[in-house]
Design a protein around this motif. Sequence first.
Motif, short mmCIF file in Angstrom:
data_model
loop_
_atom_site.label_atom_id
_atom_site.label_comp_id
_atom_site.label_asym_id
_atom_site.label_seq_id
_atom_site.Cartn_x
_atom_site.Cartn_y
_atom_site.Cartn_z
N THR A 1 0.83 -1.20 0.00
CA THR A 1 0.00 0.00 0.00
C THR A 1 0.87 1.25 0.00
OG1 THR A 1 -0.14 -0.09 2.40
CG2 THR A 1 -1.90 -1.15 1.16
N PHE A 2 0.30 2.36 -0.51
CA PHE A 2 1.12 3.57 -0.70
C PHE A 2 0.25 4.81 -0.53
CE2 PHE A 2 2.57 7.00 -3.49
CZ PHE A 2 3.90 7.13 -3.13
N LEU A 3 0.84 5.84 0.11
CA LEU A 3 0.21 7.14 0.24
C LEU A 3 1.28 8.21 0.06
CD1 LEU A 3 -2.14 9.05 0.91
CD2 LEU A 3 -1.63 8.71 3.34
N GLY A 4 1.11 9.06 -0.94
CA GLY A 4 2.06 10.14 -1.20
C GLY A 4 1.36 11.48 -1.16
N VAL A 5 1.96 12.44 -0.45
CA VAL A 5 1.36 13.78 -0.29
C VAL A 5 2.47 14.82 -0.44
CG1 VAL A 5 0.16 15.35 1.28
CG2 VAL A 5 -0.44 12.93 1.25
N PRO A 6 2.26 15.84 -1.28
CA PRO A 6 3.28 16.89 -1.42
C PRO A 6 3.29 17.84 -0.22
CG PRO A 6 1.39 17.41 -2.79
CD PRO A 6 1.11 16.05 -2.19
N ILE A 7 4.45 18.44 0.02
CA ILE A 7 4.61 19.48 1.05
C ILE A 7 4.94 20.78 0.34
CG2 ILE A 7 5.94 20.25 3.04
CD1 ILE A 7 6.54 17.36 3.69
N ARG A 8 4.09 21.79 0.59
CA ARG A 8 4.30 23.09 -0.06
C ARG A 8 4.78 24.12 0.95
NH1 ARG A 8 0.13 20.93 -3.19
NH2 ARG A 8 0.40 21.28 -5.44
N VAL A 9 5.71 24.95 0.51
CA VAL A 9 6.21 26.07 1.31
C VAL A 9 6.00 27.33 0.48
CG1 VAL A 9 8.20 27.11 2.44
CG2 VAL A 9 7.91 24.63 2.48
N ARG A 10 5.04 28.15 0.90
CA ARG A 10 4.71 29.38 0.18
C ARG A 10 4.39 29.10 -1.29
NH1 ARG A 10 8.68 34.21 2.41
NH2 ARG A 10 8.40 33.81 4.63
N ASP A 11 3.47 28.20 -1.52
CA ASP A 11 2.99 27.84 -2.86
C ASP A 11 4.06 27.17 -3.72
OD1 ASP A 11 0.50 28.92 -2.27
OD2 ASP A 11 1.09 30.92 -2.97
N GLU A 12 5.20 26.83 -3.13
CA GLU A 12 6.24 26.12 -3.86
C GLU A 12 6.37 24.72 -3.28
OE1 GLU A 12 11.10 26.27 -4.42
OE2 GLU A 12 10.03 27.99 -3.59
N VAL A 13 6.41 23.71 -4.15
CA VAL A 13 6.54 22.34 -3.67
C VAL A 13 7.95 22.12 -3.15
CG1 VAL A 13 6.36 19.90 -4.26
CG2 VAL A 13 4.78 21.55 -5.29
N PHE A 14 8.07 21.88 -1.85
CA PHE A 14 9.37 21.67 -1.21
C PHE A 14 9.81 20.22 -1.30
CE2 PHE A 14 11.67 20.33 2.62
CZ PHE A 14 12.76 21.17 2.58
N GLY A 15 8.83 19.31 -1.13
CA GLY A 15 9.15 17.87 -1.16
C GLY A 15 7.88 17.06 -1.05
N ASN A 16 8.04 15.78 -0.78
CA ASN A 16 6.90 14.87 -0.70
C ASN A 16 7.05 13.92 0.46
OD1 ASN A 16 5.58 15.70 -3.27
ND2 ASN A 16 7.43 14.82 -4.19
N LEU A 17 5.89 13.59 1.06
CA LEU A 17 5.83 12.54 2.09
C LEU A 17 5.41 11.25 1.41
CD1 LEU A 17 4.18 14.28 5.17
CD2 LEU A 17 6.38 13.07 5.16
N TYR A 18 6.14 10.16 1.67
CA TYR A 18 5.82 8.85 1.13
C TYR A 18 5.61 7.88 2.29
CZ TYR A 18 8.12 10.98 -2.93
OH TYR A 18 8.50 11.83 -3.95
N LEU A 19 4.44 7.22 2.32
CA LEU A 19 4.11 6.28 3.39
C LEU A 19 3.66 4.96 2.76
CD1 LEU A 19 2.10 8.90 5.38
CD2 LEU A 19 4.30 7.98 6.09
N THR A 20 4.15 3.84 3.28
CA THR A 20 3.80 2.53 2.72
C THR A 20 3.48 1.55 3.83
OG1 THR A 20 6.10 1.80 2.71
CG2 THR A 20 5.31 2.89 0.72
N ASP A 21 2.65 0.56 3.47
CA ASP A 21 2.33 -0.59 4.32
C ASP A 21 1.73 -0.18 5.67
OD1 ASP A 21 3.31 -2.03 2.28
OD2 ASP A 21 4.85 -3.08 3.40
#
Length: 562
Positions: A131-151
């Motif tokens: 299983t997988f869940l990915g969510v972007p992290i934005r800093v002042r409307d700019e994508v800084f990175g992503n959170l990735y969660l599995t299992d």
Amino acid sequence: MRLDELLDELQARIDEVRGTRDRVHSLLEAVVSVGRELDLAQVLRRIVEAAALLVDAEYGALGVIGPDGRTLAQFLTVGLTDGQIADIGPLPAGHGLLGEVIHHPEPLRLTDLGAHSSSYGFPAHHPPMRTFLGVPIRVRDEVFGNLYLTDKRGGVDFDTEDETVISTLSVAAGVAIDNARLYEGARRQQLWLRANAEITESLLSGSSRPAVLELIARRAQEITAARLANIAVPVDGVDGLVVEFAAGADGAAWQGLVVPFDGTLSGAAHRAGKPVTAMQASDDGRYPAEGRTRGRDGLGPAVAVPLGTAGGESRGVLLLSRPAGDPAFGEGELEPIVAFAGQAAIALELAERRRDAEQIALLEERDRIARDLHDLAIQRLFATGMTLQSAARLVEHEGAAERVGRAVDDLDETIKIIRSTIFGLRTKDRESGPGLRARAARAVGDAAASLGHPPRLSMEGLLDTDVPARLADHVVAVLGELLSNAARHARATRVGVTLKAARGEIVLTVSDNGTGIPAQGRRSGLRNLDERARDMDGSFTIETPEKGGSRLVWRAPLPGSR
């Protein structure tokens, strides 16, 4: 029975409300925990740990997007042991399913990540994930990175509520990251200002050029958390930059190294006159020669900044490299580094001006001495000789007259010697041509083509002032012969050259990790080197280190040391 059903339903609703309350409480605790930190590295670590805990995921990761906006510059994991990370190998760069969230910064929830079209499997030794869940992290409307969660534990899928919770956490994470970056920027700016003040004080106090360059490199290394910092400068007659000072890991391997203009970060920055960055310098295809000049462990994120002056000409390059896996140098970091590099340019220019002023003062002093010798000493000696010569005619004793005549001849000879000395004083520093330091650097640079790699060069002492021209010619000839032998016979992958003028002698040492000096073979070249050493009352020795290779030492005394 109907009452029991209603009570069971009521209990289920109560349990659901309690679960929601607990999750909201956990989310609030996570938000507070993430916002409490000001150190960016700790903030990122807290974010990924809190995310995995909130949705009960076995594995979690946070990928920081690099300056190019397409790949990951940093990747933090939760749930994997150090041994597993080492077995898996290089961290992800942002391709495949991870890149899907980068290219389309929207929440992505999958029941089976292996079934997605962007997935192409796992590397060897990677634990299986479903299983997988990915969510972007934005800093002042700019994508800084992503959170990735599995299992998700329990073998269940991530649901809509999990996605909502992580999306909410990502908003708080963006604020916390922004605060941490602002704090880090302010703190770093304070450190740069303090370092600039320290360097200015060092310059005004008359510190030597090597001392100021060392201070610049070490402060830049400390402030940027670099694994390596070095300063390379151009040398006349050498097709490249010579590393004058290096600090940090593998600093000794970089000291005196000739860095080519073509195919290296430093060379590109020197020619372009502007900063040049690389996500992974040792593996960047734009700089193929960097791998031949780097230390054993390679370079991670790196930046090369030219040491520019008001005229726009680069006087050298400051190279900074972080360990592999550390964040790349962002736009916010380049501006203070460029300003700091300007201090290095001022140090180099001031050192040159100070050296010119000392040279002018030396010439003026020699002219004064020559003038005084001519106007005072020679005239008085000449007058004394004339007086003695006149007195000799009045001396009746034959032996005394002869002794006076010899004294007059001695005075004439002394006048000739003084005149010769005056001529030498006035012409010694007017002779054209490069000094021994530049000639040695040129010989080492020329040998890089035949060796297949640049030798490491280290020079110490007053090579341009204490070594006379004839001895300098011998040293350059010996250096060329030794480097030629290393290229033709030694089959070495590493060659080091040390030239030192100290304690009344000049010592040239050339060492390599090759096959050593063969017992049978042509020895005429080595005999010539030995004859050159004996001609200058010196010596030539051949040593075989325990680790293999060879170490050849040529030495000769300096004038006035015998």
